[in-house]
Scaffold this motif. Structure first.
Motif, PDB file in Angstrom:
ATOM      1  N   ASP A 223       0.813  -1.219   0.000  1.00  0.00           N
ATOM      2  CA  ASP A 223       0.000   0.000   0.000  1.00  0.00           C
ATOM      3  C   ASP A 223       0.846   1.268   0.000  1.00  0.00           C
ATOM      4  O   ASP A 223       0.537   2.250   0.687  1.00  0.00           O
ATOM      5  CB  ASP A 223      -0.947   0.009   1.205  1.00  0.00           C
ATOM      6  CG  ASP A 223      -1.925  -1.147   1.184  1.00  0.00           C
ATOM      7  OD1 ASP A 223      -2.271  -1.600   0.076  1.00  0.00           O
ATOM      8  OD2 ASP A 223      -2.346  -1.603   2.269  1.00  0.00           O
ATOM      9  N   GLY A 224       1.938   1.264  -0.751  1.00  0.00           N
ATOM     10  CA  GLY A 224       2.741   2.471  -0.901  1.00  0.00           C
ATOM     11  C   GLY A 224       3.789   2.698   0.163  1.00  0.00           C
ATOM     12  O   GLY A 224       4.438   3.755   0.177  1.00  0.00           O
ATOM     13  N   TYR A 225       4.006   1.739   1.066  1.00  0.00           N
ATOM     14  CA  TYR A 225       5.022   1.883   2.112  1.00  0.00           C
ATOM     15  C   TYR A 225       5.959   0.676   2.094  1.00  0.00           C
ATOM     16  O   TYR A 225       5.570  -0.425   1.694  1.00  0.00           O
ATOM     17  CB  TYR A 225       4.386   1.992   3.500  1.00  0.00           C
ATOM     18  CG  TYR A 225       3.470   3.177   3.685  1.00  0.00           C
ATOM     19  CD1 TYR A 225       3.932   4.470   3.494  1.00  0.00           C
ATOM     20  CD2 TYR A 225       2.133   2.994   4.049  1.00  0.00           C
ATOM     21  CE1 TYR A 225       3.082   5.559   3.664  1.00  0.00           C
ATOM     22  CE2 TYR A 225       1.287   4.075   4.222  1.00  0.00           C
ATOM     23  CZ  TYR A 225       1.766   5.360   4.025  1.00  0.00           C
ATOM     24  OH  TYR A 225       0.935   6.437   4.191  1.00  0.00           O
ATOM     25  N   ASN A 226       7.181   0.892   2.567  1.00  0.00           N
ATOM     26  CA  ASN A 226       8.130  -0.194   2.773  1.00  0.00           C
ATOM     27  C   ASN A 226       8.145  -0.558   4.254  1.00  0.00           C
ATOM     28  O   ASN A 226       8.181   0.325   5.113  1.00  0.00           O
ATOM     29  CB  ASN A 226       9.538   0.212   2.330  1.00  0.00           C
ATOM     30  CG  ASN A 226       9.670   0.282   0.825  1.00  0.00           C
ATOM     31  OD1 ASN A 226       8.763  -0.115   0.093  1.00  0.00           O
ATOM     32  ND2 ASN A 226      10.792   0.784   0.344  1.00  0.00           N
ATOM     33  N   TYR A 227       8.131  -1.853   4.542  1.00  0.00           N
ATOM     34  CA  TYR A 227       8.087  -2.351   5.913  1.00  0.00           C
ATOM     35  C   TYR A 227       9.288  -3.254   6.191  1.00  0.00           C
ATOM     36  O   TYR A 227       9.832  -3.892   5.278  1.00  0.00           O
ATOM     37  CB  TYR A 227       6.827  -3.186   6.151  1.00  0.00           C
ATOM     38  CG  TYR A 227       5.526  -2.437   6.107  1.00  0.00           C
ATOM     39  CD1 TYR A 227       4.901  -2.017   7.280  1.00  0.00           C
ATOM     40  CD2 TYR A 227       4.891  -2.162   4.890  1.00  0.00           C
ATOM     41  CE1 TYR A 227       3.683  -1.339   7.247  1.00  0.00           C
ATOM     42  CE2 TYR A 227       3.677  -1.484   4.848  1.00  0.00           C
ATOM     43  CZ  TYR A 227       3.079  -1.075   6.031  1.00  0.00           C
ATOM     44  OH  TYR A 227       1.882  -0.402   5.993  1.00  0.00           O
ATOM     45  N   ALA A 228       9.664  -3.341   7.472  1.00  0.00           N
ATOM     46  CA  ALA A 228      10.664  -4.310   7.899  1.00  0.00           C
ATOM     47  C   ALA A 228      10.370  -4.734   9.328  1.00  0.00           C
ATOM     48  O   ALA A 228      10.140  -3.888  10.204  1.00  0.00           O
ATOM     49  CB  ALA A 228      12.075  -3.725   7.816  1.00  0.00           C
ATOM     50  N   LEU A 229      10.342  -6.030   9.562  1.00  0.00           N
ATOM     51  CA  LEU A 229      10.251  -6.588  10.901  1.00  0.00           C
ATOM     52  C   LEU A 229      11.659  -7.013  11.296  1.00  0.00           C
ATOM     53  O   LEU A 229      12.289  -7.811  10.612  1.00  0.00           O
ATOM     54  CB  LEU A 229       9.310  -7.792  10.928  1.00  0.00           C
ATOM     55  CG  LEU A 229       9.304  -8.590  12.239  1.00  0.00           C
ATOM     56  CD1 LEU A 229       8.660  -7.785  13.364  1.00  0.00           C
ATOM     57  CD2 LEU A 229       8.587  -9.932  12.056  1.00  0.00           C
ATOM     58  N   VAL A 230      12.161  -6.472  12.403  1.00  0.00           N
ATOM     59  CA  VAL A 230      13.524  -6.769  12.842  1.00  0.00           C
ATOM     60  C   VAL A 230      13.465  -7.546  14.149  1.00  0.00           C
ATOM     61  O   VAL A 230      12.814  -7.116  15.118  1.00  0.00           O
ATOM     62  CB  VAL A 230      14.352  -5.479  13.033  1.00  0.00           C
ATOM     63  CG1 VAL A 230      15.773  -5.826  13.472  1.00  0.00           C
ATOM     64  CG2 VAL A 230      14.375  -4.668  11.750  1.00  0.00           C
ATOM     65  N   SER A 231      14.148  -8.689  14.179  1.00  0.00           N
ATOM     66  CA  SER A 231      14.190  -9.539  15.368  1.00  0.00           C
ATOM     67  C   SER A 231      15.602 -10.077  15.527  1.00  0.00           C
ATOM     68  O   SER A 231      16.471  -9.873  14.659  1.00  0.00           O
ATOM     69  CB  SER A 231      13.191 -10.691  15.240  1.00  0.00           C
ATOM     70  OG  SER A 231      13.484 -11.486  14.093  1.00  0.00           O
ATOM     71  N   GLN A 232      15.838 -10.772  16.625  1.00  0.00           N
ATOM     72  CA  GLN A 232      17.142 -11.382  16.825  1.00  0.00           C
ATOM     73  C   GLN A 232      17.346 -12.504  15.809  1.00  0.00           C
ATOM     74  O   GLN A 232      16.419 -13.266  15.517  1.00  0.00           O
ATOM     75  CB  GLN A 232      17.257 -11.950  18.242  1.00  0.00           C
ATOM     76  CG  GLN A 232      17.265 -10.892  19.333  1.00  0.00           C
ATOM     77  CD  GLN A 232      18.465  -9.969  19.231  1.00  0.00           C
ATOM     78  OE1 GLN A 232      19.597 -10.417  19.074  1.00  0.00           O
ATOM     79  NE2 GLN A 232      18.222  -8.664  19.300  1.00  0.00           N
ATOM     80  N   ASP A 233      18.541 -12.594  15.286  1.00  0.00           N
ATOM     81  CA  ASP A 233      18.864 -13.635  14.317  1.00  0.00           C
ATOM     82  C   ASP A 233      18.666 -15.003  14.962  1.00  0.00           C
ATOM     83  O   ASP A 233      19.156 -15.270  16.059  1.00  0.00           O
ATOM     84  CB  ASP A 233      20.319 -13.470  13.855  1.00  0.00           C
ATOM     85  CG  ASP A 233      20.671 -14.423  12.734  1.00  0.00           C
ATOM     86  OD1 ASP A 233      19.774 -15.125  12.227  1.00  0.00           O
ATOM     87  OD2 ASP A 233      21.863 -14.471  12.357  1.00  0.00           O
ATOM     88  N   GLY A 234      17.926 -15.862  14.290  1.00  0.00           N
ATOM     89  CA  GLY A 234      17.710 -17.214  14.788  1.00  0.00           C
ATOM     90  C   GLY A 234      16.495 -17.378  15.669  1.00  0.00           C
ATOM     91  O   GLY A 234      16.172 -18.500  16.074  1.00  0.00           O
ATOM     92  N   ASP A 235      15.794 -16.293  15.990  1.00  0.00           N
ATOM     93  CA  ASP A 235      14.586 -16.398  16.806  1.00  0.00           C
ATOM     94  C   ASP A 235      13.466 -16.983  15.938  1.00  0.00           C
ATOM     95  O   ASP A 235      13.028 -16.351  14.977  1.00  0.00           O
ATOM     96  CB  ASP A 235      14.184 -15.020  17.325  1.00  0.00           C
ATOM     97  CG  ASP A 235      13.037 -15.091  18.347  1.00  0.00           C
ATOM     98  OD1 ASP A 235      12.314 -16.097  18.355  1.00  0.00           O
ATOM     99  OD2 ASP A 235      12.880 -14.128  19.119  1.00  0.00           O
ATOM    100  N   PRO A 236      12.988 -18.191  16.244  1.00  0.00           N
ATOM    101  CA  PRO A 236      11.968 -18.827  15.392  1.00  0.00           C
ATOM    102  C   PRO A 236      10.655 -18.054  15.359  1.00  0.00           C
ATOM    103  O   PRO A 236       9.852 -18.224  14.441  1.00  0.00           O
ATOM    104  CB  PRO A 236      11.783 -20.208  16.030  1.00  0.00           C
ATOM    105  CG  PRO A 236      12.212 -20.036  17.459  1.00  0.00           C
ATOM    106  CD  PRO A 236      13.320 -19.032  17.409  1.00  0.00           C
TER     107      PRO A 236
END
Length: 247
Positions: A223-236
């Motif tokens: 919908d016209g926006y860029n998103y990113a979900l950031v978490s700890q590497d390896g967190d299932p």
């Protein structure tokens, strides 16, 4: 007589030094009379400086050219040059020309991986006690987000996945406002959802993910926006949360 009330574009232009004298004085008078807005504008300035410093590699001595205002001006000039080069390219298209242009774009993409600013924002601010809004329910965070992003996707309730909303923070990018939404589990581990307007290099991103310095980012456009979900590497739980957020 109507009192002057600067728009968000006015405030960003003020930060960039792009207002004429009369307009600048009007904004400064408004900020002097509205300390809360003045503090927010100053926060934008500091956030931009911190993000720029975090993204600057390698670390170097202070350089006027790394000042956020100078960088924004330089980016605008570079963008204009790119358009000029594109026009020249179309006029002088010849054998091998297209391959060279594509190689140049590939080099730019390699030097600027997708949503790098989301990873840096998480490192700088996700654990910070300073937020623009402290919340306890997802609905509060959505209402706050809608103030700047009228078409933002709805934030689902993440409590079934063990995460509750902590708060949000406004940031500034070259494309304008950005938002960092922070969530926390029962052990104090945090994840963040970052969104902003599309960049020149990434006007629309396919779903993807990458790892960087102990963090993992899942990114997409909607919908016209860029998103990113950031978490700890390896967190299932990162994959599950990504699906909940329409990744």
């Amino acid at each position: 007589m109507n009192r002057f009330h600067p728009s968000e574009d006015d405030l960003h232009a003020y930060l960039d030094g792009q207002l004429d004298a009369d307009r600048r004085q009007a904004v400064e008078a408004y900020l002097a009379a509205n300390p809360e807005v003045a503090a927010q504008v100053e926060g934008w300035r500091k956030d931009a400086q911190q993000l720029r410093a975090a993204l600057a590699l390698p670390r170097q001595a202070p350089n006027p050219r790394l000042d956020p205002v100078a960088i924004r001006a330089s980016l605008r000039v570079r963008k204009q040059r790119r358009f000029a080069l594109a026009a020249s390219f179309l006029l002088a298209l010849g054998a091998g020309g297209l391959g060279g242009w594509q190689a140049r774009d590939m080099s730019l993409l390699a030097a600027n991986p997708p949503m790098q600013d989301a990873l840096q924002a998480h490192r700088l601010f996700a654990a910070s006690p300073t937020v623009d809004i402290q919340v306890h329910r997802s609905g509060e965070l959505q209402a706050w987000l809608d103030q700047r992003f009228s078409h933002a996707a709805r934030i689902p309730d993440l409590t079934p996945y063990g995460f509750t909303p902590v708060g949000g923070r406004w940031l500034v990018t070259e494309q304008g406002a950005a938002a960092l939404l922070v969530f926390e589990d029962g052990q104090g581990q945090r994840v963040s959802l970052y969104l902003r307007a599309p960049s020149t290099l990434y006007p629309s991103m396919k779903k993807g993910q990458r790892r960087d310095g102990g963090l993992e980012a899942r990114y997409w456009s909607r919908d016209g926006y860029n998103y990113a979900l950031v978490s700890q590497d390896g967190d299932p739980r990162g994959e599950v949360l990504g699906k909940a957020l329409s990744f």
